[in-house]
Design a protein around this motif. Structure first.
Motif, short mmCIF file in Angstrom:
data_model
loop_
_atom_site.label_atom_id
_atom_site.label_comp_id
_atom_site.label_asym_id
_atom_site.label_seq_id
_atom_site.Cartn_x
_atom_site.Cartn_y
_atom_site.Cartn_z
N GLN A 196 7.27 6.32 -3.55
CA GLN A 196 6.69 6.20 -4.89
C GLN A 196 6.88 7.48 -5.68
O GLN A 196 7.05 7.47 -6.88
N GLN A 197 6.79 8.61 -4.98
CA GLN A 197 6.85 9.89 -5.67
C GLN A 197 7.49 10.91 -4.74
O GLN A 197 7.23 10.90 -3.53
N LEU A 216 6.16 19.88 -0.32
CA LEU A 216 6.88 18.65 -0.63
C LEU A 216 5.82 17.59 -0.89
O LEU A 216 5.01 17.29 -0.01
N ARG A 217 5.79 17.07 -2.10
CA ARG A 217 4.79 16.05 -2.43
C ARG A 217 5.47 14.69 -2.39
O ARG A 217 6.30 14.38 -3.24
N LEU A 218 5.09 13.94 -1.37
CA LEU A 218 5.76 12.67 -1.09
C LEU A 218 4.70 11.58 -1.00
O LEU A 218 3.76 11.70 -0.22
N MET A 219 4.85 10.56 -1.84
CA MET A 219 3.90 9.45 -1.76
C MET A 219 4.65 8.22 -1.27
O MET A 219 5.63 7.79 -1.87
N LEU A 220 4.19 7.70 -0.14
CA LEU A 220 4.78 6.49 0.43
C LEU A 220 3.84 5.32 0.16
O LEU A 220 2.62 5.46 0.24
N TYR A 264 -1.40 0.50 2.85
CA TYR A 264 -1.39 0.63 1.38
C TYR A 264 -0.53 1.82 0.93
O TYR A 264 0.54 1.63 0.42
N PHE A 265 -1.03 3.06 1.08
CA PHE A 265 -0.22 4.21 0.67
C PHE A 265 -0.65 5.47 1.41
O PHE A 265 -1.73 5.52 1.99
N GLU A 316 16.09 -1.07 7.79
CA GLU A 316 16.92 -0.03 7.18
C GLU A 316 16.06 1.14 6.72
O GLU A 316 14.99 0.93 6.15
N PRO A 317 16.52 2.38 6.94
CA PRO A 317 15.75 3.51 6.42
C PRO A 317 15.80 3.55 4.90
O PRO A 317 16.75 3.05 4.29
N VAL A 318 14.77 4.13 4.31
CA VAL A 318 14.72 4.32 2.85
C VAL A 318 15.11 5.78 2.59
O VAL A 318 14.51 6.69 3.15
N VAL A 319 16.14 5.97 1.78
CA VAL A 319 16.64 7.32 1.53
C VAL A 319 16.57 7.62 0.04
O VAL A 319 16.95 6.78 -0.78
#
Length: 122
Positions: free
Chosen positions: A10-11, A26-30, A78-79, A109-112
């Motif tokens: 998401q981010q 590293l700001r990572l929103m899954l 959810y996230f 499949e991986p998300v890249v």
């Protein structure tokens, strides 16, 4: 589709860490793109490509976390906001950041996602 990714990015952004000049957050929103029917688990691998000593170079997750993590695990419903700290060694000029999200489910499949390296403030 059984092989559809169960996680989406998401981010993805980089901010300076208060811990020092060579450190970044590293700001990572899954998120779960579909309606969550349970917890998703897997790992995140981070790669930074750039220049070192005038030559193309690449840092993997282990290099970026000073050997602490070969990969970063996740488990959520959810996230999830992940904020791992990464270290860019002196003399390395980062250009691109790639995040690869691998599900622990088989056959997914991986998300890249790759972004140009830019550091946001705050």
């Amino acid at each position: 589709d059984v092989n559809k990714a169960d996680v989406a990015i998401q981010q993805l952004r980089v901010t300076a860490s208060p811990a020092g000049a060579d450190r970044y957050i590293l700001r990572l929103m899954l998120v779960q793109p579909a309606r969550p029917d349970g917890t998703v688990t897997g790992t995140v691998a981070v790669t930074v490509e750039g220049q070192q000593g005038g030559a193309a170079a690449k840092l993997d997750t282990a290099a970026l976390t000073a050997g602490k993590n070969r990969e970063i695990g996740y488990s959520f419903r959810y996230f999830e906001n992940m904020e791992p700290e990464i270290v860019i060694p002196a003399g390395f000029r980062p250009e691109r950041l790639t995040v690869e999200v691998r599900s622990s489910r088989r056959g997914v499949e991986p998300v890249v996602q790759t972004i140009l390296w830019s550091v946001e403030t705050g």
